[in-house]
Design a protein around this motif. Structure first.
Motif, short mmCIF file in Angstrom:
data_model
loop_
_atom_site.label_atom_id
_atom_site.label_comp_id
_atom_site.label_asym_id
_atom_site.label_seq_id
_atom_site.Cartn_x
_atom_site.Cartn_y
_atom_site.Cartn_z
N THR A 23 21.71 20.14 13.41
CA THR A 23 20.29 20.52 13.04
C THR A 23 19.22 20.66 12.21
OG1 THR A 23 20.89 22.77 14.31
CG2 THR A 23 21.01 19.94 15.80
N PRO A 24 17.59 21.15 12.11
CA PRO A 24 16.98 21.27 11.42
C PRO A 24 16.76 22.36 11.03
CG PRO A 24 15.78 19.53 12.60
CD PRO A 24 17.17 20.32 13.31
N ILE A 44 17.75 16.62 17.94
CA ILE A 44 18.63 15.70 18.08
C ILE A 44 17.22 14.73 19.29
CG2 ILE A 44 19.68 15.80 20.92
CD1 ILE A 44 21.19 18.49 19.83
N ASP A 45 17.69 13.62 19.72
CA ASP A 45 16.77 13.26 20.11
C ASP A 45 16.52 12.67 20.11
OD1 ASP A 45 18.56 13.50 22.66
OD2 ASP A 45 17.44 14.63 23.12
N LEU A 60 23.66 14.23 7.53
CA LEU A 60 23.16 13.52 8.79
C LEU A 60 22.04 14.20 10.17
CD1 LEU A 60 24.24 11.68 7.42
CD2 LEU A 60 23.98 10.05 8.89
N PRO A 61 21.74 13.82 10.58
CA PRO A 61 20.22 14.93 12.09
C PRO A 61 21.71 14.45 12.39
CG PRO A 61 19.51 12.79 11.10
CD PRO A 61 20.47 12.69 9.97
N PHE A 62 22.18 15.76 13.89
CA PHE A 62 22.39 15.85 13.84
C PHE A 62 23.52 14.66 15.22
CE2 PHE A 62 25.67 17.44 18.10
CZ PHE A 62 26.16 17.81 17.62
N LEU A 119 23.53 23.39 15.27
CA LEU A 119 24.31 22.65 15.79
C LEU A 119 25.35 21.61 14.40
CD1 LEU A 119 24.04 21.21 19.04
CD2 LEU A 119 24.92 23.13 18.63
N VAL A 120 26.81 22.04 13.93
CA VAL A 120 26.73 21.83 12.80
C VAL A 120 28.47 20.70 13.37
CG1 VAL A 120 28.02 21.92 10.13
CG2 VAL A 120 26.50 23.02 11.44
N HIS A 121 28.17 19.16 12.99
CA HIS A 121 29.88 18.71 12.93
C HIS A 121 29.90 17.75 12.31
CE1 HIS A 121 32.41 15.37 15.21
NE2 HIS A 121 32.56 16.57 15.53
#
Length: 801
Positions: A119-120, A142-143, A203-205, A96-98
């Motif tokens: 995400t990784p 995530i989380d 950065l982490p998602f 996932l990318v934002h």
């Protein structure tokens, strides 16, 4: 005679004809240079794989979201995409990318930095090259709430002086500190689909602000990409994703979302977007230029052979065979062709580098464009084939047997080696190719200029966008209002400031759209939305056509009021009678339309095509501080001075966004600027080559008819009569070329109207002007060769024959 001696004589002969040498070499160099450039661009978009491992396997996963019967695939639900990410079993790798921004509060000047929240699997999937450190692993998924990041090589060099121990350091973004895990190499070509701008940080998602969004809030910046497991089909992927989203329907069916349908497509198609169509247009233009150049050079080599006919006669007298004459012609022509090819490589190199510099950040994969060895080899072979072709047809037109007749007739009246029909065909071909290319170029140019110079419905000259946030998240409404007023006062006291108002837009890097529905919950779809405060419309010269401005109660959130643009009012009610009526808006609350303004357009074409002037103006609520600062004519709002003024109000404040709206507008229409340059360049080269070509063939013909014209003048023919004769003979091939080319182009444009809609604009008036202009240029090129002949006395023309 050895072939190298022929080349020696060819070089000596060409030195005595510098104008011919310069004209032919430049014609070929410009044409092959254009072919090299467009072939390099075209191969990147049409042939080559994306610069990522097994890129053709990658899939883009989108949600086709239906709200009130209206579906849209561009905006994605974070909650839905995250659920797919957690539960899917069909992908080997899935990311996932934002994209967004962060303020580097620990860096000098507190810069706003482009950020990708990922995400990784992002790193191995895209083959991200690292200078130092590592990418994310499962501990940054995530989380996990990981406070870690990677930085770009540019950030590493600019803010850390390329410190090799940077992985032992950290960066503070806002009020949060993140440790640095690694440095991403500048060789990494980020997918344009992920935002179009180079990221400074990764950065982490789950560190992104999008994670807090509910089901109703969707994002255009959110992307989901996966590499399927071996043997998994698109249908299997779609089936699993549909099953996952249906399993949690109870979570989203209570929102405005009616349906969430998975859509699986090739990542490559989405990354390239419509730029493959642009590539095809460029390739079409280059091939057309090549055809024009071939006709031009044919004419020039015919003329050259005519001028050298005495040398060929001597060779024939001493027993030269046709193959010897062919070698003599080929040696001279090949020198020209290979010289043109060598110069074309130089032109193409600088052309490609210039295109990359001009288009970087605005067109996908532009940094992957380069002069490929295969393309260079193909154009070299093309130069060889052209040399053989020109030598062959020139020899055929000279005709070995006619050389003997020329000898027997002492050269009197036997030099006309090319028939009148051939001359007309060559002229018609030039006009046909040139007119077609000019028409297409003018349509592309017109479309680009239309958008580039379009009135956006507001005055953004000397206006800056200023967005201020705070690291203190406990501020209440009254405190935010107080801070906003204090900032306004500080800015008003800064040198050169003319006025300050609250509000976002009217153009920008972000696009907000929210739905509006009537009281029966029939939706009008998502409408472009902007939040504004007092004096906003006056500062930007946006006119209130009907109704009134927001009340003070609306700004306090106590009254639910909105304004709409004229186009939006017509979408809601074709009669435009919307003032005083109530509609369901944000958070299912009822809003009253109290006024109508003129239409306001987005500069960026994809946003313009979506909204087309429709917009809802919402009263700015005291959550964020977004300001418009109007400077006095020509004055600049200094960022560091602005940051200092904001810090004087409150040390916890962050300058989140600082934009010169005029510069933002320039960047938004930059793709159209590139098209203006490309189409103008092609049109100018077309005119140059076509004019040279028509002039060359008719100059050749005029020289062959010098004796005829000399006789006519000796018998009393006036210059105007001879001009009329030439015009009459040239008129038919010019008209045939104009009419047939125009008809073909217009038919093709109509057939591919939908495909080419983004790139071309069809106007009858414009087409007529181009055709008339092409006709005038063609007729001028037809007449000019006569000048040198008619300015001489008849006896001189007869002697020169």
């Amino acid at each position: 005679m050895p072939w190298f001696m022929e080349y020696k004589y060819a070089l000596a002969s060409l030195k005595r004809a510098p104008e011919f040498l310069l004209t032919t070499v430049l014609t070929l160099a410009l044409t092959l240079g254009a072919v090299l450039i467009t072939a390099s661009i075209g191969s990147t978009f049409l042939v080559n794989a994306l610069p990522y491992p097994d890129a053709d396997e990658l899939k883009l996963l989108q949600q086709n979201i239906t709200i009130d019967g209206s579906s849209d695939i561009r905006f994605q639900s974070v909650k839905g995409q995250v659920q797919w990410y957690k539960d899917q079993t069909v992908f080997e790798q899935h990311t996932l990318v934002h994209t967004g921004y962060e303020i580097g509060t620990s860096l000098q000047g507190e810069p706003r930095l482009n950020v990708s929240y990922v995400t990784p699997d992002y790193f191995p999937m895209l083959g991200v090259p690292l200078v130092l450190g590592r990418g994310f692993n499962q501990s940054e998924d995530i989380d996990r709430g990981a406070k870690a990041l990677l930085i770009s090589e540019k950030t590493w060099r600019e803010y850390f002086n390329a410190d090799p121990q940077v992985t032992q350091k950290s960066i503070t973004l806002g009020a949060q500190q993140y440790r640095i895990l690694g440095v991403i190499s500048s060789r990494f070509l980020e997918p344009y689909l992920f935002g179009g701008k180079d990221s400074a940080l990764w950065l982490p998602f789950d560190a992104g602000p999008q994670m807090g969004a509910d089901w109703e809030r969707t994002f255009a910046q959110l992307k989901s990409v996966g590499r399927p497991k071996a043997g998994v089909t698109d249908e299997q992927i779609a089936t699993e994703l549909e099953s996952i989203i249906e399993s949690i329907r109870d979570q989203w069916s209570g929102s405005v979302l009616q349906e969430i349908d998975p859509h699986v497509s090739l990542f490559r198609d989405a990354e390239i977007d419509n730029n493959d169509k642009l590539s095809l247009l460029l390739v079409f233009g280059a091939l057309s230029l090549l055809l024009i150049a071939v006709v031009n050079l044919t004419n020039l080599f015919f003329s050259r052979a005519l001028a050298n006919r005495k040398k060929l006669v001597i060779k024939a007298i001493v027993g030269a065979k046709q193959r010897n004459l062919f070698l003599a012609l080929f040696s001279e022509i090949s020198v020209i062709c290979f010289s043109g090819w060598g110069l074309s490589v130089l032109i193409a190199y600088f052309g490609v580098e210039g295109f990359i510099a001009m288009a970087k950040g605005y067109i996908p994969l532009v940094e992957a464009i380069h002069l490929e060895f295969f393309v260079l080899l193909v154009t070299f072979v093309l130069a060889l084939v052209l040399a053989l072709f020109f030598a062959y047809i020139t020899l055929k037109r000279i005709d070995y047997r006619n050389l003997k007749n020329y000898i027997q007739g002492s050269g009197k009246g036997t030099s006309n080696q090319v028939s009148g029909r051939t001359i007309k065909v060559l002229v018609g071909a030039q006009v046909f190719l040139a007119t077609g290319l000019l028409l297409v170029s003018s349509m592309v140019l017109s479309k680009a200029l239309q958008h580039k110079v379009r009135d956006i419905g507001s005055d953004i000259s000397d206006v800056y966008n200023v967005h201020v946030t705070s690291t203190n998240k406990s501020l209440n409404t009254e405190e935010i209002i107080g801070i906003q007023n204090a900032i306004k006062d500080m800015i008003r006291r800064m040198p050169g400031v003319a006025d300050v108002a609250s509000g976002g837009g009217p153009i920008g890097t972000r696009f907000y759209a929210y739905s509006l529905a009537d009281m029966d919950k029939n939706s009008y779809g998502y409408l472009r939305s902007t939040w504004i405060g007092e004096h906003y419309l006056d500062l930007l010269n946006i006119n209130l056509i009907k109704g009134r401005y927001f009340s003070d109660a609306a700004y306090r959130g106590e009254a639910k009021e909105i304004l709409v643009t004229q186009s939006a009012s017509l979408e809601i009610d074709p009669n435009g009678d919307v003032i005083g009526k109530s509609y369901i808006g944000l958070n299912d609350e009822v809003y009253e339309i109290i006024g109508i303004t003129n239409d306001v357009f987005d500069a960026k074409i994809k946003y313009y095509n979506y909204a087309k002037g429709s917009r809802i103006w919402w009263p700015q609520v005291p959550e964020d501080i977004v300001l418009k600062v109007k400077m006095q004519n020509g004055q600049v709002l200094n960022r560091l001075a602005l940051l200092d003024a904001i810090k004087q109000v409150n040390e916890s404040l962050i300058l989140w966004e600082y934009n010169d709206l005029e510069q933002l507008h320039v960047e938004s229409v930059y793709q159209q600027t590139i098209l203006v340059y490309l189409s103008s360049g092609i049109a100018l080269i077309t005119l140059l080559l076509a004019s040279i070509g028509i002039f060359g063939v008719l100059n050749y013909n005029s020289n062959l008819r010098r004796f005829e014209f000399g006789i006519r003048m000796a018998l009393g023919a006036k210059q105007r009569q001879l001009y009329a004769l030439v015009n009459k003979e040239s008129l038919l091939p010019v008209l045939i070329g104009l009419i047939s080319s125009s008809a073909l182009v217009l038919v093709l444009i109509q057939i591919f109207a939908v495909t080419l809609e983004q790139w071309v604009s069809i106007s009858l008036v414009q087409a007529v002007l181009v055709i008339v202009f092409s006709a005038l240029i063609s007729m001028a090129a037809c007449v000019l060769p006569m000048r040198n002949i008619l300015k001489n006395k008849p006896i001189q023309s007869l002697r020169e024959t």
